[in-house]
Design a protein around this motif. Structure first.
Motif, PDB file in Angstrom:
ATOM      1  N   CYS A 114       0.793  -1.237   0.000  1.00  0.00           N
ATOM      2  CA  CYS A 114       0.000   0.000   0.000  1.00  0.00           C
ATOM      3  C   CYS A 114       0.821   1.281   0.000  1.00  0.00           C
ATOM      4  O   CYS A 114       0.298   2.341  -0.337  1.00  0.00           O
ATOM      5  CB  CYS A 114      -1.000   0.003   1.148  1.00  0.00           C
ATOM      6  SG  CYS A 114      -0.268  -0.043   2.794  1.00  0.00           S
ATOM      7  N   TYR A 118      -0.154   5.867  -1.151  1.00  0.00           N
ATOM      8  CA  TYR A 118      -0.139   7.119  -0.396  1.00  0.00           C
ATOM      9  C   TYR A 118       0.780   8.128  -1.081  1.00  0.00           C
ATOM     10  O   TYR A 118       0.453   9.314  -1.186  1.00  0.00           O
ATOM     11  CB  TYR A 118       0.307   6.876   1.056  1.00  0.00           C
ATOM     12  CG  TYR A 118      -0.402   5.695   1.694  1.00  0.00           C
ATOM     13  CD1 TYR A 118      -1.791   5.594   1.616  1.00  0.00           C
ATOM     14  CD2 TYR A 118       0.296   4.661   2.325  1.00  0.00           C
ATOM     15  CE1 TYR A 118      -2.449   4.501   2.165  1.00  0.00           C
ATOM     16  CE2 TYR A 118      -0.357   3.572   2.873  1.00  0.00           C
ATOM     17  CZ  TYR A 118      -1.718   3.487   2.779  1.00  0.00           C
ATOM     18  OH  TYR A 118      -2.376   2.406   3.310  1.00  0.00           O
ATOM     19  N   GLU A 157      -3.908  -5.941  -1.495  1.00  0.00           N
ATOM     20  CA  GLU A 157      -4.492  -5.030  -0.503  1.00  0.00           C
ATOM     21  C   GLU A 157      -5.682  -4.270  -1.064  1.00  0.00           C
ATOM     22  O   GLU A 157      -5.716  -3.901  -2.239  1.00  0.00           O
ATOM     23  CB  GLU A 157      -3.452  -3.997  -0.046  1.00  0.00           C
ATOM     24  CG  GLU A 157      -2.303  -4.579   0.736  1.00  0.00           C
ATOM     25  CD  GLU A 157      -1.632  -3.526   1.616  1.00  0.00           C
ATOM     26  OE1 GLU A 157      -2.336  -2.768   2.313  1.00  0.00           O
ATOM     27  OE2 GLU A 157      -0.396  -3.461   1.587  1.00  0.00           O
ATOM     28  N   CYS A 258      -6.193   0.005   5.481  1.00  0.00           N
ATOM     29  CA  CYS A 258      -5.967  -1.013   4.447  1.00  0.00           C
ATOM     30  C   CYS A 258      -6.254  -2.393   5.023  1.00  0.00           C
ATOM     31  O   CYS A 258      -6.143  -2.610   6.220  1.00  0.00           O
ATOM     32  CB  CYS A 258      -4.543  -0.949   3.901  1.00  0.00           C
ATOM     33  SG  CYS A 258      -3.278  -1.459   5.077  1.00  0.00           S
TER      34      CYS A 258
END
Ligand code: AMP
Ligand code: ZN
Length: 295
Positions: A114, A118, A157, A258
């Motif tokens: 993940c 971001y 994810e 997540c």
């Protein structure tokens, strides 16, 4: 197996924690992808394909190096001249320190799927929740190699970036859904608060604080005879990544959550429970894996 290359279970490569995936195992990974896609079909996830490397600066900023310096795999390279290399080259054959001049580069091996999401949202002001699904080969320099603990493994994810209210509710709902799914798959699941310091130094005080805030839940199942491992985690990072990457949601620093599935561990768990030949698994188990229609 007559070919010596395995059938249903991962094939060792002579180094701890790195395996090859034969067709029977890969079929189970495919079924898991289908099952997770079916779980996620109730929300419009944006699907991103993630490479196995990430900017070192991103991982430093995200706090991973501070929290897990032991697990990070760095990418080094030789930046010298051909003449310089000509002097080092004989050391390759002699077993010497040919790598003494390798320098750290701007990439590291991706430790979790993940993080790139971001970074990709850096500076964005979100007016609705971002929902992203990612799968990546991840690397962690694990110190042990009991069943299910690999150094190279795949992580799938579901990620959301939004307000605190959304992220908390989303994580709770997904956690409940995934626990139910594992039960449908016949897996004996326990859900436990974990104290993995995914942000903040790995000191006891942070770990205790994190446990109290229930930021990380792990779903654990047997992955081999006598070995129980976390096969998925449901995480709430509060505003950690929103602050780090300047992402806002509804005018406030964005929060993130997540749900991460370890595909190899889950495949091992299913094979341990139902056998190596996934075409022969019970109909209700296959139904929970997107119908079980895989070549
Ligand atoms: P984590 O970010 O630690 O919560 O990891 C997410 C999921 O990835 C875990 O629940 C495992 O299923 C999987 N995973 C983590 N580390 C490993 C490993 N060393 N080997 C295999 N799978 C792993
Ligand atoms: Zn994650």
């Amino acid at each position: 197996m007559s070919s010596g290359l395995g059938a249903g279970l991962p094939l060792g490569t002579g180094v701890p924690g790195v395996f090859l995936s034969p067709p029977g195992f890969e079929r189970v990974i495919g079924l898991l992808r289908d099952g997770i896609a079916a779980l996620a079909a109730d929300e419009p996830f944006h699907r991103l394909v993630i490479p196995p490397v990430i900017s070192r600066a991103t991982i430093e900023r995200a706090g991973y190096v501070a929290a897990f310096p032991n697990l990070l795999g760095t990418v080094h390279g030789y930046g010298g001249t051909p003449n310089g290399w000509a002097r080092l080259k004989p050391l390759v054959e002699q077993g010497g320190e040919w790598h003494a001049q390798q320098q750290i580069g701007d990439l590291v091996l991706l430790p979790a799927a993940c993080y790139p999401v971001y970074a990709a949202l850096e500076g964005k002001a979100l007016d609705e929740p971002a929902k992203v699904t990612v799968e990546a080969s991840c690397f962690r320099q694990e110190a042990t190699s009991e069943p299910g603990r690999m150094r190279s493994f795949r992580m799938l994810e579901l990620v959301t970036v939004a307000t605190d209210e959304h992220c908390l509710k989303w994580r709770a709902a997904r956690l409940e859904q995934v626990e139910g799914w594992f039960t449908e798959l016949g897996l004996a699941v326990s859900v436990e608060v974990a104290d993995d310091p995914f942000f903040g130094p790995g000191r006891k005080v942070y770990q205790a604080a994190q446990r109290m805030q229930e930021l990380k839940w792990e779903l654990r199942v047997p992955v081999a005879d006598g070995t129980v491992q976390a096969v998925a985690s449901a995480n709430y990072h509060k505003e950690h990544f929103g602050d780090t990457f300047g992402i806002t949601a509804g005018g406030e620093p964005a929060n993130t959550s997540c749900v991460a599935f370890g595909l190899e561990r889950l495949a091992m768990a299913l094979i341990t429970r139902h056998g190596e030949d996934s075409t022969q698994w019970p109909a209700d188990v296959l139904a929970a894996l997107g119908g079980g229609r895989r070549a």
